[in-house]
Design a protein around this motif. Structure first.
Motif, PDB file in Angstrom:
ATOM      1  N   THR A 194       0.843  -1.200   0.000  1.00 45.25           N
ATOM      2  CA  THR A 194       0.000   0.000   0.000  1.00 45.25           C
ATOM      3  C   THR A 194       0.873   1.244   0.000  1.00 45.25           C
ATOM      4  OG1 THR A 194      -1.725  -1.180   1.214  1.00 45.25           O
ATOM      5  CG2 THR A 194      -1.840   1.227   1.208  1.00 45.25           C
ATOM      6  N   ARG A 195       0.472   2.252  -0.779  1.00 45.17           N
ATOM      7  CA  ARG A 195       1.217   3.497  -0.873  1.00 45.17           C
ATOM      8  C   ARG A 195       0.277   4.689  -0.680  1.00 45.17           C
ATOM      9  NH1 ARG A 195       4.530   0.245  -0.442  1.00 45.17           N
ATOM     10  NH2 ARG A 195       6.313  -0.241  -1.780  1.00 45.17           N
ATOM     11  N   GLU A 204      -2.050  -3.411  -6.515  1.00 45.77           N
ATOM     12  CA  GLU A 204      -2.986  -4.146  -7.365  1.00 45.77           C
ATOM     13  C   GLU A 204      -4.228  -3.299  -7.628  1.00 45.77           C
ATOM     14  OE1 GLU A 204      -4.686  -7.542  -9.399  1.00 45.77           O
ATOM     15  OE2 GLU A 204      -2.642  -7.139  -8.718  1.00 45.77           O
ATOM     16  N   GLU A 205      -4.711  -2.618  -6.608  1.00 46.86           N
ATOM     17  CA  GLU A 205      -5.864  -1.734  -6.752  1.00 46.86           C
ATOM     18  C   GLU A 205      -5.547  -0.579  -7.695  1.00 46.86           C
ATOM     19  OE1 GLU A 205      -8.611   1.132  -3.835  1.00 46.86           O
ATOM     20  OE2 GLU A 205      -6.791   0.163  -3.079  1.00 46.86           O
ATOM     21  N   LEU A 206      -4.335  -0.032  -7.587  1.00 41.58           N
ATOM     22  CA  LEU A 206      -3.923   1.057  -8.456  1.00 41.58           C
ATOM     23  C   LEU A 206      -3.907   0.617  -9.916  1.00 41.58           C
ATOM     24  CD1 LEU A 206      -2.929   4.022  -8.321  1.00 41.58           C
ATOM     25  CD2 LEU A 206      -0.599   3.115  -8.252  1.00 41.58           C
ATOM     26  N   ALA A 207      -3.363  -0.574 -10.163  1.00 40.93           N
ATOM     27  CA  ALA A 207      -3.341  -1.100 -11.530  1.00 40.93           C
ATOM     28  C   ALA A 207      -4.761  -1.281 -12.066  1.00 40.93           C
ATOM     29  CB  ALA A 207      -2.583  -2.430 -11.561  1.00 40.93           C
ATOM     30  N   LYS A 208      -5.658  -1.777 -11.236  1.00 44.33           N
ATOM     31  CA  LYS A 208      -7.040  -1.964 -11.672  1.00 44.33           C
ATOM     32  C   LYS A 208      -7.719  -0.623 -11.936  1.00 44.33           C
ATOM     33  CE  LYS A 208      -7.754  -6.434  -9.410  1.00 44.33           C
ATOM     34  NZ  LYS A 208      -8.452  -7.173  -8.316  1.00 44.33           N
ATOM     35  N   THR A 209      -7.390   0.395 -11.146  1.00 45.79           N
ATOM     36  CA  THR A 209      -7.949   1.725 -11.359  1.00 45.79           C
ATOM     37  C   THR A 209      -7.537   2.274 -12.723  1.00 45.79           C
ATOM     38  OG1 THR A 209      -7.950   2.212  -8.980  1.00 45.79           O
ATOM     39  CG2 THR A 209      -8.030   4.092 -10.468  1.00 45.79           C
TER      40      THR A 209
END
Length: 384
Positions: A261-262, A300-305
């Protein structure tokens, strides 16, 4: 106010100088052009072409009627540093002038030593210059959220109240940095706190998250005022890499399982945070810490966004993580100081749609594919 911006030729230093100038402050701009030298060393350029320091300064004068006072030199030179501070006589100094990339500091021993020498010695020279010229100068220092690491407790804003064996005290928040670069920032923080406590200096340490975006109200006024867009695996941010990969039709490369997380914030919020910090200075003797972030994302969430925002098919691919870091971890950051001063953040999804994709599409021919994949490995630094 008179504000001296150090590292003013860089990604954030340049738009910060323009933002402060547009707000009515008299601004000095100082740099040694080390960031341009890193481009030459690594063989990679900013995705968006940038003009020379002199051209930028003249362009700003033409479009705004405002003058930026330039200084060219190195903070590791104590005589130059003191002379620049004495010559400009600032009310505040914004300090961006450091080697800022974790991967660069982990290339090998020479790059680790350079990073720590450049960053720590430069800041020490600056502290001595402030103490000698005018201890009332407010230092606004750009730190990093990476100083904290990923502790299993809430991340407070720089300080922590602890109770041990029945006694309570307020101490600097424990640090667990993840690279020699992040370690240099920890050393800076401790040195600055010491100077505030012993010499009565005033300082604000901005522990900044990952910054994304490339356009501000001021840089948009003329193409010559553009700031950098770094995408390579050494200096580029993960979001820039994802956006470029989406536009080029490449898989988005997530390091490890993507559960890291960042904390993040948009470039327009960065420059506004600095204005707010300058205009609302710390007290004499105070070492004030703000956590400068507005949102947090798992990788992973950032990539999906990014994949969901891009108007086309996008794949996500996982690579072996070149870094040594925790994957699944607790991450809860207190960041109330800057909103308390009036910060109104921008959202990631709007920035992607309005800004980043079109910028990449307009400059896609400048992308060097080989620079997108990681070339520096944390354990490999011992063999470099």
């Amino acid at each position: 106010m008179r504000i001296l911006v150090l590292g003013a030729d860089g990604y954030l230093g340049w738009p910060t100088a323009l933002h402060l100038s547009a707000a009515g402050h008299e601004v000095g701009v100082l740099d040694n052009f080390a960031r341009r030298a890193y481009d030459e060393e690594l063989g990679v350029e900013s995705l968006v072409p940038i003009e020379s320091f002199e051209t930028r300064i003249e362009a700003w004068r033409e479009v705004s009627g405002k003058t930026l006072t330039p200084y060219v030199g190195d903070l590791t030179d104590p005589e130059f540093t003191t002379a620049a501070v004495r010559g400009f006589r600032p009310d505040a100094i914004v300090h961006f002038a450091e080697q800022r990339a974790a991967p660069y500091s982990m290339i090998d021993q020479a790059h680790a030593v350079y990073t720590q020498t450049n960053n720590v010695v430069g800041t020490l020279n600056l502290l001595y210059a402030i103490a000698e010229v005018d201890p009332d100068i407010h230092l606004v220092k750009l730190g990093t959220m990476g100083e904290y690491g990923t502790p299993n407790i809430d991340i407070e804003e720089g300080w922590l109240e602890i109770t041990h064996k029945g006694r309570t005290d307020r101490v600097l928040y424990p640090k667990k940095p993840g690279s020699f670069y992040h370690l240099s920032k920890v050393h800076d923080s401790h040195n600055i706190e010491f100077a505030c406590r012993i010499w009565g200096l005033r300082a604000t340490d901005l522990n900044q998250g990952v910054v994304y975006g490339q356009q501000t109200e001021q840089t948009d006024r003329d193409p010559r005022l553009a700031t950098r867009f770094d995408y390579d695996a050494v200096f580029g941010t993960v979001l820039n890499r994802f956006v470029i990969q989406a536009v080029l039709g490449r898989p988005l490369t997530v390091y490890g399982d993507g559960s890291q997380t960042r904390g993040m914030l948009e470039i327009r919020d960065t420059v506004e945070c600095i204005r707010l910090a300058c205009e609302n200075p710390a007290e004499p003797g105070e070492f004030r810490v703000f956590n400068q972030m507005t949102e947090s994302f798992r990788l992973e969430e950032l990539a999906k966004t990014v994949a969901e925002a891009f108007p086309g098919d996008v794949e996500i691919e996982h690579l072996e993580n070149p870094r040594v870091e925790q994957s699944e971890h607790y991450y809860n950051v207190v960041h109330t100081g800057l909103p308390g001063l009036g910060l109104r953040p921008h959202l990631l999804s709007n920035t992607l749609i309005e800004s980043l994709f079109p910028i990449v599409e307009a400059n896609s021919e400048r992308v060097q594919d080989g620079a997108l994949l990681p070339s520096v490995r944390w354990r490999g630094a011992l063999r470099g």
